[in-house]
Design a protein around this motif. Structure first.
Motif, short mmCIF file in Angstrom:
data_model
loop_
_atom_site.label_atom_id
_atom_site.label_comp_id
_atom_site.label_asym_id
_atom_site.label_seq_id
_atom_site.Cartn_x
_atom_site.Cartn_y
_atom_site.Cartn_z
N MET A 1 0.86 -1.17 0.00
CA MET A 1 0.00 0.00 0.00
C MET A 1 0.91 1.24 0.00
SD MET A 1 -2.95 1.10 2.80
CE MET A 1 -4.02 -0.29 2.46
N ASN A 2 0.61 2.19 -0.90
CA ASN A 2 1.44 3.40 -0.94
C ASN A 2 1.15 4.28 0.29
OD1 ASN A 2 -0.46 5.62 -1.47
ND2 ASN A 2 -0.77 4.67 -3.45
N PRO A 3 2.07 5.21 0.61
CA PRO A 3 1.90 6.01 1.84
C PRO A 3 0.62 6.84 1.89
CG PRO A 3 4.12 6.24 0.96
CD PRO A 3 3.33 5.47 -0.06
N ILE A 4 0.16 7.36 0.77
CA ILE A 4 -1.06 8.17 0.79
C ILE A 4 -2.28 7.29 1.01
CG2 ILE A 4 -2.51 9.74 -0.57
CD1 ILE A 4 0.09 10.82 -1.79
N ALA A 5 -2.30 6.11 0.38
CA ALA A 5 -3.39 5.17 0.62
C ALA A 5 -3.38 4.70 2.08
CB ALA A 5 -3.31 3.99 -0.34
N MET A 6 -2.18 4.52 2.63
CA MET A 6 -2.07 4.13 4.04
C MET A 6 -2.65 5.23 4.93
SD MET A 6 -1.27 1.99 6.37
CE MET A 6 -0.16 0.77 5.73
N ALA A 7 -2.39 6.48 4.59
CA ALA A 7 -2.96 7.60 5.35
C ALA A 7 -4.49 7.57 5.27
CB ALA A 7 -2.42 8.93 4.84
N GLY A 8 -5.04 7.28 4.08
CA GLY A 8 -6.49 7.18 3.93
C GLY A 8 -7.06 6.10 4.84
N TYR A 9 -6.36 4.99 4.90
CA TYR A 9 -6.81 3.91 5.77
C TYR A 9 -6.74 4.33 7.24
CZ TYR A 9 -6.86 -0.43 8.36
OH TYR A 9 -7.15 -1.42 9.27
N LEU A 10 -5.62 4.91 7.64
CA LEU A 10 -5.41 5.27 9.05
C LEU A 10 -6.29 6.42 9.53
CD1 LEU A 10 -1.52 4.99 9.27
CD2 LEU A 10 -3.22 3.41 10.23
N PHE A 11 -6.51 7.40 8.67
CA PHE A 11 -7.26 8.59 9.09
C PHE A 11 -8.76 8.51 8.84
CE2 PHE A 11 -2.99 10.49 8.54
CZ PHE A 11 -2.82 10.96 9.84
N ASP A 13 -10.69 5.25 7.07
CA ASP A 13 -11.32 3.93 7.16
C ASP A 13 -11.24 3.32 8.56
OD1 ASP A 13 -12.53 3.55 4.73
OD2 ASP A 13 -10.89 2.39 3.86
N LEU A 14 -10.06 3.32 9.14
CA LEU A 14 -9.90 2.69 10.45
C LEU A 14 -10.77 3.36 11.52
CD1 LEU A 14 -8.43 0.39 11.88
CD2 LEU A 14 -6.56 1.99 12.37
N PRO A 15 -10.75 4.69 11.65
CA PRO A 15 -11.63 5.31 12.67
C PRO A 15 -13.13 5.15 12.37
CG PRO A 15 -9.95 6.86 11.94
CD PRO A 15 -9.87 5.67 11.04
N ALA A 16 -13.47 4.94 11.10
CA ALA A 16 -14.88 4.80 10.73
C ALA A 16 -15.41 3.38 10.94
CB ALA A 16 -15.07 5.21 9.26
N ARG A 17 -14.51 2.44 11.13
CA ARG A 17 -14.91 1.04 11.27
C ARG A 17 -15.90 0.87 12.43
NH1 ARG A 17 -10.38 -3.48 11.58
NH2 ARG A 17 -9.33 -1.57 12.14
N ASN A 18 -16.93 0.12 12.19
CA ASN A 18 -17.97 -0.18 13.19
C ASN A 18 -18.76 1.03 13.66
OD1 ASN A 18 -17.22 -2.95 13.15
ND2 ASN A 18 -15.57 -2.52 14.60
N THR A 19 -18.69 2.12 12.93
CA THR A 19 -19.47 3.31 13.28
C THR A 19 -20.83 3.20 12.61
OG1 THR A 19 -17.47 4.66 13.41
CG2 THR A 19 -19.56 5.84 13.16
N PRO A 20 -21.91 3.30 13.36
CA PRO A 20 -23.24 3.22 12.74
C PRO A 20 -23.52 4.46 11.88
CG PRO A 20 -23.41 3.47 15.14
CD PRO A 20 -21.96 3.44 14.80
N MET A 21 -24.31 4.25 10.86
CA MET A 21 -24.65 5.33 9.94
C MET A 21 -25.31 6.50 10.67
SD MET A 21 -24.03 6.01 6.79
CE MET A 21 -23.57 4.40 6.18
N GLU A 22 -26.06 6.21 11.74
CA GLU A 22 -26.70 7.28 12.51
C GLU A 22 -25.66 8.23 13.10
OE1 GLU A 22 -27.29 3.84 13.49
OE2 GLU A 22 -28.78 3.78 11.90
N LYS A 23 -24.51 7.69 13.50
CA LYS A 23 -23.44 8.53 14.07
C LYS A 23 -22.84 9.43 12.99
CE LYS A 23 -19.70 9.12 17.03
NZ LYS A 23 -19.43 10.52 16.79
N PHE A 24 -22.61 8.87 11.80
CA PHE A 24 -22.12 9.71 10.70
C PHE A 24 -23.10 10.84 10.42
CE2 PHE A 24 -19.88 5.71 9.39
CZ PHE A 24 -18.60 6.18 9.61
#
Length: 149
Positions: A1-11, A13-24
């Protein structure tokens, strides 16, 4: 994974994991209200104008990407075509942001009713989940709005 894609995952996707749509939805609504108040009270300067047209353009572009999760085709494009014209009056831009954010919030309701397990490509951050996209859109608007005074 390139560094920018890794940043996308870390900033995003990872924090959004298991977040219900109501919270978004609630986060987008709360932050949208704060930003709208900020834009209503900010001065019409060239920097503010550039920043707000950028925020609106990115959010509209991101909405188009999120619609892939609802069955629309992926369109490989930049955000420029979604960015309001530089001659759009400031008062119209503040209203345009409110409308755009309302559309994003409505989109969360559609996405809640039709869950999507895939990922959708971001031009810089690579493949993001729906939650990652929503986190990105909210964070992008809030971060860029710091330039608006």
């Amino acid at each position: 994974m390139n560094p920018i894609a890794m940043a996308g995952y870390l900033f995003f996707d990872l924090p959004a994991r298991n977040t219900p749509m109501e919270k978004f939805r609630a986060d987008l609504e709360r932050e949208g209200d704060k930003l709208s108040a900020r834009f209503q009270s900010a001065g019409d300067t060239p920097r503010n104008h550039r920043s707000l047209t950028h925020i609106i353009g990115i959010e509209k572009w991101g909405q188009q990407r999120l619609k892939v999760a609802l069955g629309e085709p992926f369109i490989d494009e930049e955000y420029d075509g979604y960015r309001p014209s530089q001659d759009t009056p400031w008062s119209d831009l503040a209203d345009m942001f409110q409308q755009t954010r309302a559309e994003t919030i409505a989109l969360t309701e559609q996405l809640a009713a039709q869950p999507y397990d895939g990922k959708i490509r971001h031009n810089s951050f690579g493949e993001l989940t729906v939650g990652g996209w929503l986190k990105y859109l909210n964070g992008h608007a809030s971060g860029t709005a710091l330039l608006i005074r």
